[in-house]
Design a protein around this motif. Structure first.
Motif, PDB file in Angstrom:
ATOM      1  N   ASP A 192       6.819  40.014 -50.708  1.00 12.37           N
ATOM      2  CA  ASP A 192       7.771  39.082 -51.314  1.00 12.37           C
ATOM      3  C   ASP A 192       7.037  37.908 -51.956  1.00 12.37           C
ATOM      4  OD1 ASP A 192      10.307  37.923 -51.907  1.00 12.37           O
ATOM      5  OD2 ASP A 192      10.126  36.655 -50.128  1.00 12.37           O
ATOM      6  N   LEU A 193       6.075  37.346 -51.263  1.00 14.47           N
ATOM      7  CA  LEU A 193       5.309  36.213 -51.806  1.00 14.47           C
ATOM      8  C   LEU A 193       4.431  36.655 -52.979  1.00 14.47           C
ATOM      9  CD1 LEU A 193       4.228  34.321 -48.560  1.00 14.47           C
ATOM     10  CD2 LEU A 193       5.911  33.609 -50.257  1.00 14.47           C
ATOM     11  N   ILE A 194       3.867  37.846 -52.883  1.00 12.24           N
ATOM     12  CA  ILE A 194       3.028  38.360 -53.969  1.00 12.24           C
ATOM     13  C   ILE A 194       3.860  38.534 -55.239  1.00 12.24           C
ATOM     14  CG2 ILE A 194       1.666  40.339 -54.747  1.00 12.24           C
ATOM     15  CD1 ILE A 194       0.841  40.705 -51.774  1.00 12.24           C
ATOM     16  N   VAL A 195       5.068  39.086 -55.102  1.00 11.91           N
ATOM     17  CA  VAL A 195       5.937  39.299 -56.257  1.00 11.91           C
ATOM     18  C   VAL A 195       6.367  37.964 -56.863  1.00 11.91           C
ATOM     19  CG1 VAL A 195       8.226  40.132 -56.931  1.00 11.91           C
ATOM     20  CG2 VAL A 195       6.721  41.591 -55.603  1.00 11.91           C
ATOM     21  N   LYS A 196       6.671  36.984 -56.020  1.00 13.35           N
ATOM     22  CA  LYS A 196       7.040  35.654 -56.538  1.00 13.35           C
ATOM     23  C   LYS A 196       5.879  35.021 -57.288  1.00 13.35           C
ATOM     24  CE  LYS A 196      10.664  34.570 -53.230  1.00 13.35           C
ATOM     25  NZ  LYS A 196      11.050  33.793 -52.050  1.00 13.35           N
ATOM     26  N   GLU A 197       4.671  35.171 -56.749  1.00 12.42           N
ATOM     27  CA  GLU A 197       3.474  34.642 -57.407  1.00 12.42           C
ATOM     28  C   GLU A 197       3.232  35.360 -58.741  1.00 12.42           C
ATOM     29  OE1 GLU A 197      -1.318  34.669 -56.602  1.00 12.42           O
ATOM     30  OE2 GLU A 197       0.010  34.609 -54.856  1.00 12.42           O
ATOM     31  N   ALA A 198       3.428  36.686 -58.747  1.00 11.78           N
ATOM     32  CA  ALA A 198       3.240  37.472 -59.972  1.00 11.78           C
ATOM     33  C   ALA A 198       4.263  37.074 -61.029  1.00 11.78           C
ATOM     34  CB  ALA A 198       3.347  38.963 -59.651  1.00 11.78           C
ATOM     35  N   ASP A 199       5.504  36.877 -60.616  1.00 11.96           N
ATOM     36  CA  ASP A 199       6.551  36.460 -61.549  1.00 11.96           C
ATOM     37  C   ASP A 199       6.233  35.085 -62.135  1.00 11.96           C
ATOM     38  OD1 ASP A 199       9.206  36.738 -62.811  1.00 11.96           O
ATOM     39  OD2 ASP A 199       9.779  35.110 -61.438  1.00 11.96           O
ATOM     40  N   ALA A 200       5.786  34.165 -61.293  1.00  7.28           N
ATOM     41  CA  ALA A 200       5.434  32.821 -61.775  1.00  7.28           C
ATOM     42  C   ALA A 200       4.257  32.882 -62.742  1.00  7.28           C
ATOM     43  CB  ALA A 200       5.110  31.910 -60.590  1.00  7.28           C
ATOM     44  N   ALA A 201       3.267  33.729 -62.437  1.00  5.55           N
ATOM     45  CA  ALA A 201       2.114  33.876 -63.330  1.00  5.55           C
ATOM     46  C   ALA A 201       2.545  34.466 -64.664  1.00  5.55           C
ATOM     47  CB  ALA A 201       1.056  34.766 -62.675  1.00  5.55           C
ATOM     48  N   GLY A 202       3.460  35.435 -64.644  1.00 13.34           N
ATOM     49  CA  GLY A 202       3.963  36.036 -65.872  1.00 13.34           C
ATOM     50  C   GLY A 202       4.694  35.023 -66.733  1.00 13.34           C
ATOM     51  N   LYS A 203       5.552  34.235 -66.111  1.00 10.05           N
ATOM     52  CA  LYS A 203       6.294  33.212 -66.854  1.00 10.05           C
ATOM     53  C   LYS A 203       5.358  32.152 -67.426  1.00 10.05           C
ATOM     54  CE  LYS A 203      10.633  33.876 -64.408  1.00 10.05           C
ATOM     55  NZ  LYS A 203      11.555  33.368 -63.389  1.00 10.05           N
ATOM     56  N   ALA A 204       4.333  31.771 -66.659  1.00  8.92           N
ATOM     57  CA  ALA A 204       3.367  30.778 -67.140  1.00  8.92           C
ATOM     58  C   ALA A 204       2.580  31.330 -68.330  1.00  8.92           C
ATOM     59  CB  ALA A 204       2.414  30.383 -66.011  1.00  8.92           C
ATOM     60  N   GLU A 248       4.264  41.635 -73.167  1.00 11.61           N
ATOM     61  CA  GLU A 248       2.903  42.018 -72.811  1.00 11.61           C
ATOM     62  C   GLU A 248       2.209  40.931 -71.996  1.00 11.61           C
ATOM     63  OE1 GLU A 248       1.116  44.919 -76.243  1.00 11.61           O
ATOM     64  OE2 GLU A 248       1.259  42.785 -76.713  1.00 11.61           O
ATOM     65  N   ALA A 249       2.355  39.686 -72.422  1.00 12.91           N
ATOM     66  CA  ALA A 249       1.716  38.576 -71.702  1.00 12.91           C
ATOM     67  C   ALA A 249       2.240  38.509 -70.267  1.00 12.91           C
ATOM     68  CB  ALA A 249       1.976  37.258 -72.430  1.00 12.91           C
ATOM     69  N   TYR A 250       3.554  38.652 -70.113  1.00 13.51           N
ATOM     70  CA  TYR A 250       4.159  38.625 -68.790  1.00 13.51           C
ATOM     71  C   TYR A 250       3.625  39.784 -67.936  1.00 13.51           C
ATOM     72  CZ  TYR A 250       7.719  38.698 -65.126  1.00 13.51           C
ATOM     73  OH  TYR A 250       8.356  38.691 -63.911  1.00 13.51           O
ATOM     74  N   ALA A 251       3.638  40.998 -68.496  1.00 15.94           N
ATOM     75  CA  ALA A 251       3.214  42.185 -67.744  1.00 15.94           C
ATOM     76  C   ALA A 251       1.737  42.098 -67.350  1.00 15.94           C
ATOM     77  CB  ALA A 251       3.479  43.448 -68.555  1.00 15.94           C
ATOM     78  N   ARG A 252       0.882  41.608 -68.262  1.00 18.75           N
ATOM     79  CA  ARG A 252      -0.544  41.488 -67.950  1.00 18.75           C
ATOM     80  C   ARG A 252      -0.777  40.526 -66.793  1.00 18.75           C
ATOM     81  NH1 ARG A 252      -1.035  40.719 -72.857  1.00 18.75           N
ATOM     82  NH2 ARG A 252      -1.784  40.603 -74.139  1.00 18.75           N
ATOM     83  N   ALA A 253      -0.144  39.371 -66.860  1.00 17.83           N
ATOM     84  CA  ALA A 253      -0.323  38.374 -65.804  1.00 17.83           C
ATOM     85  C   ALA A 253       0.234  38.887 -64.474  1.00 17.83           C
ATOM     86  CB  ALA A 253       0.354  37.058 -66.204  1.00 17.83           C
ATOM     87  N   TYR A 254       1.367  39.560 -64.524  1.00 15.36           N
ATOM     88  CA  TYR A 254       2.000  40.121 -63.326  1.00 15.36           C
ATOM     89  C   TYR A 254       1.048  41.136 -62.678  1.00 15.36           C
ATOM     90  CZ  TYR A 254       6.151  41.514 -60.578  1.00 15.36           C
ATOM     91  OH  TYR A 254       7.051  41.754 -59.573  1.00 15.36           O
TER      92      TYR A 254
END
Length: 132
Positions: free
Chosen positions: A5-17, A108-114
């Motif tokens: 759960d925390l990993i997915v939240k971190e990945a989502d935040a990185a994608g949005k950033a 693409e930017a979101y998916a790469r960061a995720y």
């Protein structure tokens, strides 16, 4: 150790950033002045697309546990609970990026960061994309 759960939240935040700091290359659609001229004839209808080219992007995750083992079933159930869907062809679980309208660059930017965050946390994950 982080929970998924925390990993997915971190990945989502990185994608949005990643999308926030992205400088999208816009697309101009129009007719050429003559064949192979590579110059747009602005006297004819011309369209400016601020979000760039249209396309799709996704994140592929390869499950660590194969087969019908208890660990494998639990891992697949966990991935599905976070929106990943089974891709029988690639033998992965995919998360399609549905945000950002049709902008392939943003997706693409979101998916790469995720995928980068998932890999940093020990998962075998990759991003993919294609033009529409």
């Amino acid at each position: 150790m982080k929970t998924f759960d925390l990993i997915v939240k971190e990945a989502d935040a990185a994608g949005k950033a990643a999308v926030e700091k992205l400088e999208v290359v816009p697309m101009i659609v129009g007719q050429e002045t003559s064949i192979f001229s590579n110059k747009i004839d602005y006297s004819k209808p011309t369209y400016y697309v601020a979000d760039g080219v249209c396309g799709f992007a996704w994140v592929d995750v390869y499950p660590a546990n194969k087969g019908n083992t208890r660990a494998g079933k639990e891992e697949r159930k966990l991935l599905e609970s976070f929106g990943f869907r089974k891709n029988d062809y690639a033998k992965t679980y995919q998360l399609w990026v549905s945000a950002y309208n049709q902008s392939m660059q943003k997706k693409e930017a979101y998916a790469r960061a995720y995928a980068d965050v998932l890999r940093a946390n020990g998962l075998k994950a990759y991003s993919g994309s294609r033009l529409d």
